[in-house]
Design a protein around this motif. Structure first.
Motif, PDB file in Angstrom:
ATOM      1  N   GLU A 166       0.085  -4.499  -2.479  1.00 11.14           N
ATOM      2  CA  GLU A 166       1.549  -3.873  -2.724  1.00 11.14           C
ATOM      3  C   GLU A 166       1.252  -2.480  -2.969  1.00 11.14           C
ATOM      4  OE1 GLU A 166       4.402  -6.226  -5.208  1.00 11.14           O
ATOM      5  OE2 GLU A 166       2.597  -6.602  -6.508  1.00 11.14           O
ATOM      6  N   ASP A 167       2.168  -1.532  -3.028  1.00 11.70           N
ATOM      7  CA  ASP A 167       2.115  -0.227  -3.345  1.00 11.70           C
ATOM      8  C   ASP A 167       3.198   0.064  -4.514  1.00 11.70           C
ATOM      9  OD1 ASP A 167       2.351   2.504  -3.242  1.00 11.70           O
ATOM     10  OD2 ASP A 167       2.506   2.674  -1.009  1.00 11.70           O
ATOM     11  N   VAL A 168       2.511   0.404  -5.644  1.00 12.56           N
ATOM     12  CA  VAL A 168       2.845   0.682  -6.785  1.00 12.56           C
ATOM     13  C   VAL A 168       3.606   1.910  -6.999  1.00 12.56           C
ATOM     14  CG1 VAL A 168       1.159   1.500  -8.180  1.00 12.56           C
ATOM     15  CG2 VAL A 168       2.684  -0.075  -9.415  1.00 12.56           C
ATOM     16  N   LYS A 169       3.658   2.596  -5.905  1.00  8.68           N
ATOM     17  CA  LYS A 169       4.323   3.904  -5.828  1.00  8.68           C
ATOM     18  C   LYS A 169       5.724   3.856  -5.224  1.00  8.68           C
ATOM     19  CE  LYS A 169       0.986   5.910  -3.628  1.00  8.68           C
ATOM     20  NZ  LYS A 169       0.313   4.830  -3.347  1.00  8.68           N
ATOM     21  N   GLN A 170       5.812   2.732  -4.645  1.00  8.10           N
ATOM     22  CA  GLN A 170       6.906   2.319  -4.100  1.00  8.10           C
ATOM     23  C   GLN A 170       8.238   1.450  -4.727  1.00  8.10           C
ATOM     24  OE1 GLN A 170       7.665   3.687  -0.919  1.00  8.10           O
ATOM     25  NE2 GLN A 170       5.649   4.440  -0.762  1.00  8.10           N
ATOM     26  N   TYR A 175       6.137  -2.060   3.886  1.00  5.55           N
ATOM     27  CA  TYR A 175       5.571  -1.641   5.072  1.00  5.55           C
ATOM     28  C   TYR A 175       4.337  -2.580   5.249  1.00  5.55           C
ATOM     29  CZ  TYR A 175       2.508   1.381   2.222  1.00  5.55           C
ATOM     30  OH  TYR A 175       1.818   1.627   1.083  1.00  5.55           O
ATOM     31  N   VAL A 176       3.653  -2.465   6.534  1.00  7.22           N
ATOM     32  CA  VAL A 176       2.593  -3.083   6.992  1.00  7.22           C
ATOM     33  C   VAL A 176       1.584  -2.244   7.380  1.00  7.22           C
ATOM     34  CG1 VAL A 176       2.025  -4.936   8.617  1.00  7.22           C
ATOM     35  CG2 VAL A 176       4.117  -5.016   7.355  1.00  7.22           C
ATOM     36  N   TYR A 177       0.243  -2.518   7.019  1.00 10.44           N
ATOM     37  CA  TYR A 177      -0.911  -2.044   7.926  1.00 10.44           C
ATOM     38  C   TYR A 177      -1.352  -3.042   8.848  1.00 10.44           C
ATOM     39  CZ  TYR A 177      -1.699   1.678   4.242  1.00 10.44           C
ATOM     40  OH  TYR A 177      -1.692   2.595   3.711  1.00 10.44           O
ATOM     41  N   SER A 178      -1.249  -2.718  10.251  1.00 10.84           N
ATOM     42  CA  SER A 178      -1.683  -4.019  10.885  1.00 10.84           C
ATOM     43  C   SER A 178      -2.838  -3.387  11.986  1.00 10.84           C
ATOM     44  CB  SER A 178      -0.578  -4.438  11.796  1.00 10.84           C
ATOM     45  OG  SER A 178      -0.011  -3.516  12.779  1.00 10.84           O
ATOM     46  N   LEU A 179      -3.557  -4.135  12.546  1.00 10.56           N
ATOM     47  CA  LEU A 179      -4.593  -3.894  13.320  1.00 10.56           C
ATOM     48  C   LEU A 179      -4.598  -4.935  14.618  1.00 10.56           C
ATOM     49  CD1 LEU A 179      -6.076  -3.684  10.110  1.00 10.56           C
ATOM     50  CD2 LEU A 179      -7.357  -2.117  11.785  1.00 10.56           C
ATOM     51  N   GLU A 180      -4.507  -4.481  15.732  1.00 10.72           N
ATOM     52  CA  GLU A 180      -4.499  -5.533  16.906  1.00 10.72           C
ATOM     53  C   GLU A 180      -5.541  -4.829  18.155  1.00 10.72           C
ATOM     54  OE1 GLU A 180      -0.698  -7.179  18.051  1.00 10.72           O
ATOM     55  OE2 GLU A 180       0.369  -5.905  16.599  1.00 10.72           O
ATOM     56  N   ARG A 181      -5.506  -5.814  18.947  1.00 10.26           N
ATOM     57  CA  ARG A 181      -6.437  -5.578  20.195  1.00 10.26           C
ATOM     58  C   ARG A 181      -5.510  -4.787  21.140  1.00 10.26           C
ATOM     59  NH1 ARG A 181     -11.420  -5.426  17.589  1.00 10.26           N
ATOM     60  NH2 ARG A 181     -11.565  -7.375  16.533  1.00 10.26           N
ATOM     61  N   ALA A 182      -4.762  -3.760  20.830  1.00 10.09           N
ATOM     62  CA  ALA A 182      -3.809  -3.108  21.883  1.00 10.09           C
ATOM     63  C   ALA A 182      -3.498  -1.742  21.357  1.00 10.09           C
ATOM     64  CB  ALA A 182      -2.348  -4.018  21.429  1.00 10.09           C
ATOM     65  N   SER A 183      -2.917  -1.189  22.358  1.00 10.03           N
ATOM     66  CA  SER A 183      -2.708   0.490  21.931  1.00 10.03           C
ATOM     67  C   SER A 183      -1.292   0.788  20.891  1.00 10.03           C
ATOM     68  CB  SER A 183      -2.665   1.163  22.958  1.00 10.03           C
ATOM     69  OG  SER A 183      -1.648   0.862  24.109  1.00 10.03           O
ATOM     70  N   ALA A 239      -4.089  -7.776   9.185  1.00 11.25           N
ATOM     71  CA  ALA A 239      -3.122  -6.932   8.603  1.00 11.25           C
ATOM     72  C   ALA A 239      -3.271  -6.916   6.924  1.00 11.25           C
ATOM     73  CB  ALA A 239      -1.491  -7.561   8.944  1.00 11.25           C
ATOM     74  N   CYS A 240      -2.584  -5.963   6.528  1.00 11.79           N
ATOM     75  CA  CYS A 240      -2.449  -5.648   5.057  1.00 11.79           C
ATOM     76  C   CYS A 240      -0.968  -5.278   4.811  1.00 11.79           C
ATOM     77  CB  CYS A 240      -3.539  -4.466   4.756  1.00 11.79           C
ATOM     78  SG  CYS A 240      -2.984  -3.673   2.882  1.00 11.79           S
ATOM     79  N   VAL A 241      -0.354  -6.433   4.045  1.00 14.42           N
ATOM     80  CA  VAL A 241       1.107  -6.295   3.863  1.00 14.42           C
ATOM     81  C   VAL A 241       1.355  -5.581   2.619  1.00 14.42           C
ATOM     82  CG1 VAL A 241       1.782  -8.061   5.617  1.00 14.42           C
ATOM     83  CG2 VAL A 241       1.080  -8.579   3.177  1.00 14.42           C
ATOM     84  N   GLU A 242       2.279  -4.707   2.595  1.00 14.04           N
ATOM     85  CA  GLU A 242       2.630  -3.986   1.378  1.00 14.04           C
ATOM     86  C   GLU A 242       4.247  -4.342   0.876  1.00 14.04           C
ATOM     87  OE1 GLU A 242       0.487  -1.790  -0.243  1.00 14.04           O
ATOM     88  OE2 GLU A 242      -1.046  -1.772   1.010  1.00 14.04           O
TER      89      GLU A 242
END
Ligand code: NI
Length: 271
Positions: A166-170, A175-183, A239-242
């Motif tokens: 979670e983002d306690v400032k929001q 929003y989402v941090y995501s990482l994929e094998r793609a650009s 991913a890291c979900v917020e």
């Protein structure tokens, strides 16, 4: 910006009880594990706390292998309760199609205190990958234990890793941090964001904690976090979900559960 790492946060859960009640949390996980066939093991101890790993094998061969973690940051309890809430009601027939592994509470000392950092003042979601991180720091107590189990965790999360934050400032935006094998963000990133956006409006484009966010996604950000390290270890996606930490906690828990469901359904829909 982690200057809030030592502040204490606590909420009353929708069903009563405090958001930092680890005794209640552990009791519900124990009851669930016994009822639905999760195997519980202790990866190791952090101070006096056991860091637990739960696994549940698929009922079919070749099923996707997924790893979900929660509670890296102690002031982000909706991830912890949302993960539990999802699996308390999940359909066994759905779970049987997956090889699942869970780290239900990584930073127990921070969780009990309702505080971002652990009892040693460390950020447990940094220091996993000194070489690639822009803000390289030493791993935390929790991180050192997880790093010892790199090969195991990589295998458990081979088809995807999710970390619930979670983002306690929001006050209202998700929003989402995501990482994929793609650009560019693909269906995986979009599925998680869509689940978040059903509960919370998407964070406007701009900057979040020094990273560019666009259409609600911070993409392929290798920051020494657990999820970025798992990608470096070779998992397919992460991913890291917020959720917004100042929104009503019941809505946050529901959104976290919805994102866990979107995460585990993704490889089934894609195959
Ligand atoms: Ni966090």
């Amino acid at each position: 910006m982690d200057q809030g790492g030592t502040q204490h946060w606590r909420w009353t859960l929708p069903a009563g009880g405090a958001s930092n009640d680890q005794v209640a949390l552990d009791a519900r996980w124990s009851a669930l594990a016994a009822r639905v066939g999760w195997q519980t093991e202790v990866l190791g101890t952090v101070g006096a706390d056991a860091l637990r790993l739960l696994t549940r094998p698929a009922g079919v061969d070749g099923a996707p292998r997924l790893l979900i973690a929660a509670g890296f940051h102690g002031e982000e309890p909706a991830g912890v309760w949302g993960l539990l809430a999802f699996f308390e009601r999940a359909d066994a027939a759905l779970l049987d199609r997956l090889n699942l592994a869970l780290l239900p509470l990584v930073n127990a000392s921070g969780f009990r205190a309702g505080r971002r950092f652990n009892d040693w003042g460390e950020n447990p979601n940094r220091g996993f990958s000194g070489a690639a991180a822009s803000d390289a720091v030493a791993p935390s107590h929790e991180g050192r234990l997880l790093l010892q189990h790199a090969a195991r965790l990589r295998a458990l999360g081979a088809d995807g890793v999710l970390s619930c934050h979670e983002d306690v400032k929001q006050t209202q935006h998700g929003y989402v941090y995501s990482l994929e094998r793609a650009s560019a963000p693909g269906a995986f990133s979009r599925a998680l964001l869509a689940a978040n956006a059903r509960a919370f409006p998407v964070l406007p484009d701009g900057d979040v904690d020094g990273h560019p966010v666009r259409d609600g996604i911070v993409f392929n950000n290798y920051d020494g976090s657990f999820e970025a390290w798992m990608m470096e270890c070779g998992v397919a996606r992460a991913a890291c979900v917020e959720t917004p930490g100042q929104a009503p906690i019941g809505e946050r828990i529901a959104a976290q559960s919805a994102m866990v469901e979107a995460f585990i359904r993704f490889p089934l829909a894609a195959s």
